[in-house]
Motif scaffolding. Structure first.
Motif, PDB file in Angstrom:
ATOM      1  N   ASP A   1       4.104   2.852 -15.025  1.00 35.48           N
ATOM      2  CA  ASP A   1       4.616   3.541 -13.841  1.00 35.48           C
ATOM      3  C   ASP A   1       3.416   3.907 -12.970  1.00 35.48           C
ATOM      4  N   TYR A   2       3.549   3.771 -11.651  1.00 40.14           N
ATOM      5  CA  TYR A   2       2.421   4.164 -10.809  1.00 40.14           C
ATOM      6  C   TYR A   2       2.884   4.658  -9.439  1.00 40.14           C
ATOM      7  N   CYS A   3       2.000   5.412  -8.776  1.00 39.36           N
ATOM      8  CA  CYS A   3       2.202   5.900  -7.413  1.00 39.36           C
ATOM      9  C   CYS A   3       0.894   5.696  -6.648  1.00 39.36           C
ATOM     10  N   VAL A   4       0.991   5.410  -5.374  1.00 39.83           N
ATOM     11  CA  VAL A   4      -0.183   5.286  -4.509  1.00 39.83           C
ATOM     12  C   VAL A   4      -0.127   6.430  -3.503  1.00 39.83           C
ATOM     13  N   VAL A   5      -1.205   7.226  -3.415  1.00 39.97           N
ATOM     14  CA  VAL A   5      -1.204   8.401  -2.541  1.00 39.97           C
ATOM     15  C   VAL A   5      -2.479   8.444  -1.704  1.00 39.97           C
ATOM     16  N   ALA A   6      -2.374   9.071  -0.525  1.00 34.34           N
ATOM     17  CA  ALA A   6      -3.529   9.290   0.350  1.00 34.34           C
ATOM     18  C   ALA A   6      -3.411  10.685   0.953  1.00 34.34           C
TER      19      ALA A   6
ATOM     20  N   ARG B   1      11.881  -4.675   2.228  1.00 34.24           N
ATOM     21  CA  ARG B   1      10.514  -4.899   1.765  1.00 34.24           C
ATOM     22  C   ARG B   1       9.559  -5.007   2.954  1.00 34.24           C
ATOM     23  N   ASN B   2       9.104  -3.849   3.449  1.00 34.25           N
ATOM     24  CA  ASN B   2       8.145  -3.839   4.547  1.00 34.25           C
ATOM     25  C   ASN B   2       6.866  -3.090   4.191  1.00 34.25           C
ATOM     26  N   GLY B   3       6.739  -2.674   2.920  1.00 30.60           N
ATOM     27  CA  GLY B   3       5.539  -1.980   2.482  1.00 30.60           C
ATOM     28  C   GLY B   3       5.564  -0.485   2.712  1.00 30.60           C
ATOM     29  N   PHE B   4       6.611   0.033   3.384  1.00 31.28           N
ATOM     30  CA  PHE B   4       6.677   1.454   3.704  1.00 31.28           C
ATOM     31  C   PHE B   4       7.780   2.121   2.886  1.00 31.28           C
ATOM     32  N   TRP B   5       7.407   3.034   2.005  1.00 26.82           N
ATOM     33  CA  TRP B   5       8.355   3.747   1.143  1.00 26.82           C
ATOM     34  C   TRP B   5       9.291   2.775   0.423  1.00 26.82           C
ATOM     35  N   ASP B   6       8.717   1.730  -0.156  1.00 22.21           N
ATOM     36  CA  ASP B   6       9.530   0.721  -0.844  1.00 22.21           C
ATOM     37  C   ASP B   6       9.846   1.095  -2.285  1.00 22.21           C
ATOM     38  N   HIS B   7       9.521   2.316  -2.687  1.00 24.32           N
ATOM     39  CA  HIS B   7       9.672   2.709  -4.085  1.00 24.32           C
ATOM     40  C   HIS B   7      11.029   3.311  -4.412  1.00 24.32           C
ATOM     41  N   ASP B   8      11.778   3.776  -3.382  1.00 25.74           N
ATOM     42  CA  ASP B   8      12.964   4.591  -3.667  1.00 25.74           C
ATOM     43  C   ASP B   8      14.286   3.835  -3.572  1.00 25.74           C
ATOM     44  N   GLY B   9      14.248   2.548  -3.196  1.00 21.36           N
ATOM     45  CA  GLY B   9      15.474   1.762  -3.135  1.00 21.36           C
ATOM     46  C   GLY B   9      16.332   2.025  -1.918  1.00 21.36           C
ATOM     47  N   LYS B  10      15.850   2.861  -0.999  1.00 23.65           N
ATOM     48  CA  LYS B  10      16.616   3.191   0.200  1.00 23.65           C
ATOM     49  C   LYS B  10      15.948   2.567   1.421  1.00 23.65           C
ATOM     50  N   PRO B  11      16.644   1.710   2.157  1.00 27.58           N
ATOM     51  CA  PRO B  11      16.021   1.079   3.332  1.00 27.58           C
ATOM     52  C   PRO B  11      15.670   2.112   4.397  1.00 27.58           C
ATOM     53  N   ASP B  12      14.445   2.024   4.913  1.00 25.68           N
ATOM     54  CA  ASP B  12      13.983   2.965   5.935  1.00 25.68           C
ATOM     55  C   ASP B  12      13.596   2.264   7.224  1.00 25.68           C
TER      56      ASP B  12
ATOM     57  N   ALA C   1      -3.542  -1.329  -0.417  1.00 27.76           N
ATOM     58  CA  ALA C   1      -2.771  -0.525   0.527  1.00 27.76           C
ATOM     59  C   ALA C   1      -3.479  -0.514   1.876  1.00 27.76           C
ATOM     60  N   VAL C   2      -2.690  -0.380   2.929  1.00 22.45           N
ATOM     61  CA  VAL C   2      -3.219  -0.173   4.279  1.00 22.45           C
ATOM     62  C   VAL C   2      -2.848   1.244   4.687  1.00 22.45           C
ATOM     63  N   ILE C   3      -3.855   2.048   5.056  1.00 20.57           N
ATOM     64  CA  ILE C   3      -3.629   3.468   5.336  1.00 20.57           C
ATOM     65  C   ILE C   3      -4.113   3.797   6.742  1.00 20.57           C
ATOM     66  N   THR C   4      -3.232   4.392   7.535  1.00 21.82           N
ATOM     67  CA  THR C   4      -3.593   4.872   8.871  1.00 21.82           C
ATOM     68  C   THR C   4      -3.310   6.368   8.945  1.00 21.82           C
TER      69      THR C   4
ATOM     70  N   SER D   1       1.585  13.004   8.743  1.00 17.95           N
ATOM     71  CA  SER D   1       0.921  12.614   7.504  1.00 17.95           C
ATOM     72  C   SER D   1       0.390  11.192   7.617  1.00 17.95           C
ATOM     73  N   PRO D   2      -0.571  10.824   6.781  1.00 14.42           N
ATOM     74  CA  PRO D   2      -1.043   9.437   6.765  1.00 14.42           C
ATOM     75  C   PRO D   2       0.110   8.472   6.485  1.00 14.42           C
ATOM     76  N   THR D   3       0.062   7.323   7.109  1.00  8.65           N
ATOM     77  CA  THR D   3       1.042   6.259   6.849  1.00  8.65           C
ATOM     78  C   THR D   3       0.423   5.273   5.869  1.00  8.65           C
ATOM     79  N   LEU D   4       1.091   5.069   4.741  1.00  5.51           N
ATOM     80  CA  LEU D   4       0.563   4.217   3.678  1.00  5.51           C
ATOM     81  C   LEU D   4       1.493   3.016   3.496  1.00  5.51           C
ATOM     82  N   ILE D   5       0.951   1.825   3.675  1.00  9.03           N
ATOM     83  CA  ILE D   5       1.707   0.583   3.505  1.00  9.03           C
ATOM     84  C   ILE D   5       1.268  -0.078   2.202  1.00  9.03           C
ATOM     85  N   HIS D   6       2.217  -0.241   1.288  1.00  2.55           N
ATOM     86  CA  HIS D   6       1.923  -0.861  -0.007  1.00  2.55           C
ATOM     87  C   HIS D   6       3.143  -1.645  -0.472  1.00  2.55           C
TER      88      HIS D   6
END
Length: 391
Positions: free
Chosen positions: A331-336, A238-249, A280-283, A259-264
């Motif tokens: 169900d939702y997705c956050v995109v930038a 749980r670090n806010g980065f790609w936390d939707h897929d269940g796979k630790p990154d 979300a925090v987007i860089t 690509s933009p980095t999106l923290i949510h």
């Protein structure tokens, strides 16, 4: 005392600012905790002191809005006035009031009501009852009355409590609160006077650790549905980065990604009919062209869009309207997307969205919680502020 209150407020503001707004709330969980703070006697003493106190707590929450708990508390009650000891010793002017104390050990059962169990900041109220063991001592020895009987015993009491709990997704909860215990006895302070019994007021900070009932299908307990979890045996980090897929990154994007980095931080639980705020925090190396939330009712195929607006520096905010949030789930997705339309940052994808469970009973339980808070703290305020009639 003002310094202690200021410290509690400072901690509350710090946690409220830096913690994510929404967290997962389990339906069924156990909790163990500790509390520490200060209390004073509300009775016949003219100048009661604030004294250290501590507690061990145990709780069980069958549903997010309600819990049953037990607490064992220990403290000493003291006064800073010789006049308050006049009924306890023959010549109060000849003694040291620092050596006089009443040891208290309340053991109690509590019923707790949560106002907002699915958010980080959760106000709560509780009512309860129990037994208060007390022992009046001078210089370490129990005081004797005129009949040479020990001045100690057990008394029933009523308790009301309230405060705020900051809940984190690692199972910890930080609490700030206050208690009032009203005894069925008027000799805890060794003065039997007036038409009110003795009470104890406490202010405290507490720490809880919650153990949630595990979903058998969620093998790694990361709240990602089995059919969407890319790693069934390792929990999502749980670090806010790609936390939707269940796979630790571990917070690392592919090396060649521009690509933009999106923290949510994903939201897994909310209430029906209540607006759901998305942060979300987007860089990005290039300016952001657009950012949005795609959402749909769980089990349907039609997606809707809610824009994310740049609020402060890199922070973006948006809202899924409460009218679209039903007990069927969301169900939702956050995109930038960047200015060149070549880079996309995301948390959740249409084929692998973030799934939010929706509860329909929030308003009803808040009414119950409000009634409990009004009755408990209304009675406590009346007793503490009322000027009792002296016999």
């Amino acid at each position: 005392m003002k310094k202690h209150v200021f410290a509690l407020i400072t901690i509350a503001l710090f946690v409220h600012y830096f913690a994510p707004a929404h967290l997962f709330g389990a339906d069924d969980k156990f909790g163990i905790g500790v509390k520490g703070g200060f209390n004073k006697l509300e009775g016949d003493w003219k100048e009661p002191r604030y004294n250290p106190m501590g507690s061990f707590t145990f709780s069980y929450h069958p549903i997010p809005y309600f819990g049953v708990g037990a607490e064992v508390n220990t403290s000493t009650l003291r006064t800073k006035s010789y006049a308050d000891l006049i009924s306890s010793v023959n010549d109060p002017a000849m003694i040291d009031y620092n050596l006089f104390q009443v040891s208290s050990l309340p053991i109690e059962l509590d019923f707790r009501f949560n106002f907002s169990p699915f958010t980080t900041v959760n106000p709560f109220a509780s009512i309860g009852f129990g037994g208060l063991w007390w022992d009046a001592r001078y210089d370490g020895k129990t005081i004797l009355d005129l009949n040479a009987e020990d001045q100690k015993g057990m008394s029933l009491f009523f308790k009301t409590s309230g405060g705020i709990e900051f809940i984190f997704d690692n199972g910890l909860g930080l609490m700030l609160g206050a208690d009032f215990r009203y005894s069925a006895f008027d000799l805890v302070d060794q003065i039997e006077s007036g038409d009110e019994n003795d009470g104890i007021t406490s202010v405290w900070v507490g720490l809880n650790y919650y153990i949630s009932r595990k979903d058998p299908s969620d093998l790694d307990s990361d709240n990602i549905p089995r059919q969407l979890d890319l790693d069934l045996y390792r929990p999502e980090d749980r670090n806010g980065f790609w936390d939707h897929d269940g796979k630790p990154d571990y917070g690392k994007a592919p090396k060649d990604s521009k690509s933009p980095t999106l923290i949510h931080y994903p939201i897994f639980r909310t209430e029906a009919g209540k607006n759901l705020k998305i942060n979300a925090v987007i860089t990005s190396e290039t300016p952001i062209r657009t950012a949005a939330v795609l959402y749909r009712t769980t089990g349907t195929t039609k997606w809707k869009l809610a824009p994310l607006k740049n609020s402060v520096e890199l922070k973006y905010e948006g809202t899924i309207p409460g009218r679209d949030i039903t007990e069927a789930g969301i169900d939702y997705c956050v995109v930038a997307v960047d200015q060149n339309l070549k880079g996309i940052g995301y948390s959740g994808l249409p084929k692998r969205p973030i799934v939010v469970n929706v509860d329909k009973n929030g308003n009803s339980w808040r009414v119950v919680s409000g009634i409990a808070a009004f009755l408990g703290w209304g009675a406590a305020a009346y007793i503490v502020m009322r000027k009792q009639n002296i016999n």
